[in-house]
Design an enzyme around this catalytic site. Structure first.
Site, PDB file in Angstrom:
ATOM      1  N   PHE A  97       8.081  16.914  -1.747  1.00 31.60           N
ATOM      2  CA  PHE A  97       9.093  16.491  -0.766  1.00 31.60           C
ATOM      3  C   PHE A  97      10.358  17.343  -0.826  1.00 31.60           C
ATOM      4  O   PHE A  97      11.434  16.872  -0.486  1.00 31.60           O
ATOM      5  CB  PHE A  97       9.415  15.003  -0.915  1.00 31.60           C
ATOM      6  CG  PHE A  97       8.284  14.116  -0.488  1.00 31.60           C
ATOM      7  CD1 PHE A  97       8.198  13.667   0.818  1.00 31.60           C
ATOM      8  CD2 PHE A  97       7.285  13.778  -1.382  1.00 31.60           C
ATOM      9  CE1 PHE A  97       7.135  12.870   1.224  1.00 31.60           C
ATOM     10  CE2 PHE A  97       6.216  12.990  -0.984  1.00 31.60           C
ATOM     11  CZ  PHE A  97       6.143  12.528   0.327  1.00 31.60           C
ATOM     12  N   CYS A 120       6.811   5.316   8.996  1.00 31.03           N
ATOM     13  CA  CYS A 120       7.260   4.693   7.739  1.00 31.03           C
ATOM     14  C   CYS A 120       8.700   5.008   7.378  1.00 31.03           C
ATOM     15  O   CYS A 120       9.531   4.109   7.295  1.00 31.03           O
ATOM     16  CB  CYS A 120       6.332   5.115   6.594  1.00 31.03           C
ATOM     17  SG  CYS A 120       4.658   4.440   6.721  1.00 31.03           S
ATOM     18  N   GLU A 177       0.840  -1.194   0.000  1.00 31.86           N
ATOM     19  CA  GLU A 177       0.000   0.000   0.000  1.00 31.86           C
ATOM     20  C   GLU A 177       0.873   1.241   0.000  1.00 31.86           C
ATOM     21  O   GLU A 177       1.993   1.244   0.509  1.00 31.86           O
ATOM     22  CB  GLU A 177      -0.918   0.001   1.223  1.00 31.86           C
ATOM     23  CG  GLU A 177      -0.193   0.060   2.551  1.00 31.86           C
ATOM     24  CD  GLU A 177      -1.129   0.095   3.740  1.00 31.86           C
ATOM     25  OE1 GLU A 177      -0.711   0.599   4.798  1.00 31.86           O
ATOM     26  OE2 GLU A 177      -2.265  -0.381   3.613  1.00 31.86           O
ATOM     27  N   GLY A 207       9.976  12.043  10.311  1.00 25.37           N
ATOM     28  CA  GLY A 207       9.636  11.102  11.382  1.00 25.37           C
ATOM     29  C   GLY A 207       8.497  10.221  10.931  1.00 25.37           C
ATOM     30  O   GLY A 207       8.301  10.004   9.741  1.00 25.37           O
ATOM     31  N   LYS A 252       8.247  -0.798  -2.515  1.00 22.98           N
ATOM     32  CA  LYS A 252       7.758   0.019  -1.405  1.00 22.98           C
ATOM     33  C   LYS A 252       8.916   0.599  -0.599  1.00 22.98           C
ATOM     34  O   LYS A 252       8.937   1.798  -0.265  1.00 22.98           O
ATOM     35  CB  LYS A 252       6.852  -0.815  -0.498  1.00 22.98           C
ATOM     36  CG  LYS A 252       6.320  -0.067   0.727  1.00 22.98           C
ATOM     37  CD  LYS A 252       5.529   1.177   0.325  1.00 22.98           C
ATOM     38  CE  LYS A 252       5.075   1.979   1.540  1.00 22.98           C
ATOM     39  NZ  LYS A 252       4.012   1.331   2.295  1.00 22.98           N
ATOM     40  N   LEU A 295      -0.213   4.522   1.191  1.00 23.57           N
ATOM     41  CA  LEU A 295      -1.183   5.402   1.828  1.00 23.57           C
ATOM     42  C   LEU A 295      -0.484   6.336   2.805  1.00 23.57           C
ATOM     43  O   LEU A 295       0.377   5.911   3.581  1.00 23.57           O
ATOM     44  CB  LEU A 295      -2.241   4.591   2.587  1.00 23.57           C
ATOM     45  CG  LEU A 295      -2.936   3.474   1.799  1.00 23.57           C
ATOM     46  CD1 LEU A 295      -3.962   2.781   2.691  1.00 23.57           C
ATOM     47  CD2 LEU A 295      -3.607   4.039   0.557  1.00 23.57           C
ATOM     48  N   ARG A 296      -0.859   7.607   2.781  1.00 30.81           N
ATOM     49  CA  ARG A 296      -0.304   8.581   3.706  1.00 30.81           C
ATOM     50  C   ARG A 296      -1.229   8.737   4.901  1.00 30.81           C
ATOM     51  O   ARG A 296      -2.454   8.750   4.755  1.00 30.81           O
ATOM     52  CB  ARG A 296      -0.148   9.934   3.020  1.00 30.81           C
ATOM     53  CG  ARG A 296       0.801   9.955   1.833  1.00 30.81           C
ATOM     54  CD  ARG A 296       0.625  11.229   1.031  1.00 30.81           C
ATOM     55  NE  ARG A 296      -0.722  11.305   0.445  1.00 30.81           N
ATOM     56  CZ  ARG A 296      -1.243  12.400  -0.084  1.00 30.81           C
ATOM     57  NH1 ARG A 296      -0.553  13.525  -0.087  1.00 30.81           N
ATOM     58  NH2 ARG A 296      -2.467  12.375  -0.605  1.00 30.81           N
ATOM     59  N   GLU A 297      -0.628   8.854   6.087  1.00 32.29           N
ATOM     60  CA  GLU A 297      -1.440   9.127   7.269  1.00 32.29           C
ATOM     61  C   GLU A 297      -2.154  10.458   7.089  1.00 32.29           C
ATOM     62  O   GLU A 297      -1.568  11.446   6.660  1.00 32.29           O
ATOM     63  CB  GLU A 297      -0.558   9.180   8.519  1.00 32.29           C
ATOM     64  CG  GLU A 297      -0.167   7.816   9.043  1.00 32.29           C
ATOM     65  CD  GLU A 297       0.387   7.900  10.455  1.00 32.29           C
ATOM     66  OE1 GLU A 297      -0.341   8.383  11.342  1.00 32.29           O
ATOM     67  OE2 GLU A 297       1.533   7.476  10.645  1.00 32.29           O
TER      68      GLU A 297
END
Length: 328
Positions: free
Chosen positions: A136, A147, A35, A144, A91, A37-39
């Site tokens: 980015f 991940c 996956e 931090g 990943k 997915l970003r928090e």
């Protein structure tokens, strides 16, 4: 059997081997579907992914996964089919690359401070290059979360076990950890070289906005160092206070940004929550005992802070200091 978690390269093969030992006559396939997915935006990322990566050896597994993702496939989401090891490595490689990009711009920010350049303009200038891209490239106190730190370390270990050095990623891990410590030193320097007996207001404790996640947050490295140097810390975070209180029980926790700022000798902006982007700067200036803001996320424009009567220190940009602070 589909693995979506980020797992070390070779996990899928090991899962398949275990299943064959336990159930020799079983009819199964093993696939890797990492996956991305970003928090804070997981649902949006799942519904509108940049790509779908599927690692599987057999045609049957690939067809099952293709049908599973058919709604996304119809919306022309790119689907990449690979072997299992490649999918697992994609990943790790993606997160390590993004961590490297963050660390690169952070080091460029340090250089900007030395030569009088503006890191945000540098980031814009290089980000317009299509080979690099704008994402980015935001200088800050170091990455931090759950991940990037973990995945970089896991990738380094995988490389060591495979006798393939990853010197760049190893350096990224080391530089990022050192940066968090140096951010505490930066705050102390901005406060005149000492924070002993001073009160520091801190806005933001989580590693990023829109989450209560404190894992590997820069605040966990920066704030204890300030406290050890003699500072009293008054902190506010929109979502992370409960977890922060468990991890840093000696801080004073406030109900909002203005309560944290009242009577403080400096205000540190540590996490770029949206509500911190529109502070009443005149009110902040009145509340602070010393009108000093240290912005570790470059949320504000230096000219804007100077107009509000605030001395302003940020990342990779020339500081705007009052005559009194400039003479310290």
């Amino acid at each position: 059997v589909v693995t979506k978690s980020t797992v070390p390269v070779g996990t899928g093969r090991e899962v398949a081997a275990i299943l064959r030992r336990v159930c020799p006559s079983g009819d199964f396939d093993v696939a890797s579907n990492p996956e991305f997915l970003r928090e804070g935006s997981a649902i949006e990322d799942f519904m509108r992914p940049d790509r779908v990566v599927i690692g599987a050896d057999g045609d049957r597994a690939r067809e099952v996964m293709r049908q599973l993702y058919r709604p996304l496939y119809l919306s022309e989401t790119p689907m990449l089919f690979t072997d299992i090891e490649t999918a697992e490595l994609i990943k790790y490689a993606a997160n390590a690359f993004l961590a490297t990009k963050i660390t690169f711009i952070n080091e460029i920010a340090d250089l900007c401070e030395r030569v009088g350049a503006d890191v945000q303009d540098v980031a814009s200038g290089i980000g317009l290059d299509g080979r690099i891209g704008r994402k980015f490239l935001h200088a800050g106190p170091g990455f931090g979360g759950s991940c990037f730190p973990k995945d970089c370390k896991a990738l380094v270990r995988t490389a060591r076990e495979a006798a393939a050095d990853l010197a760049i990623v190893e350096t990224v891990v080391q530089v990022n950890e050192a940066r968090k410590t140096r951010m505490a030193d930066k705050i102390i320097a901005a406060c005149g070289g000492t924070v002993a007996s001073k009160t520091i207001a801190v806005l933001g404790l989580t590693f990023k906005p829109n989450t209560d996640d404190m894992r590997d947050s820069p605040s966990l490295a920066i704030l204890p160092r300030l406290a050890a140097a003699g500072a009293a810390i008054r902190a506010f975070d929109p979502a992370g206070i409960d977890e922060a209180r468990n991890l840093m029980p000696d801080l004073v926790y406030c109900d909002d940004a203005y309560e944290a700022a009242e009577g403080a000798d400096a205000l540190v902006l540590l996490t770029e929550w949206n509500e911190f982007r529109a502070l009443d700067l005149a009110r902040i200036e009145r509340l602070l005992a010393e009108p000093l803001v240290i912005d570790l996320r470059n949320v504000y424009r230096p000219a804007e802070m100077a107009a509000a009567g605030l001395s302003y220190v940020s990342i990779g940009r020339p500081p705007r200091l009052s005559p009194a602070l400039a003479s310290q």
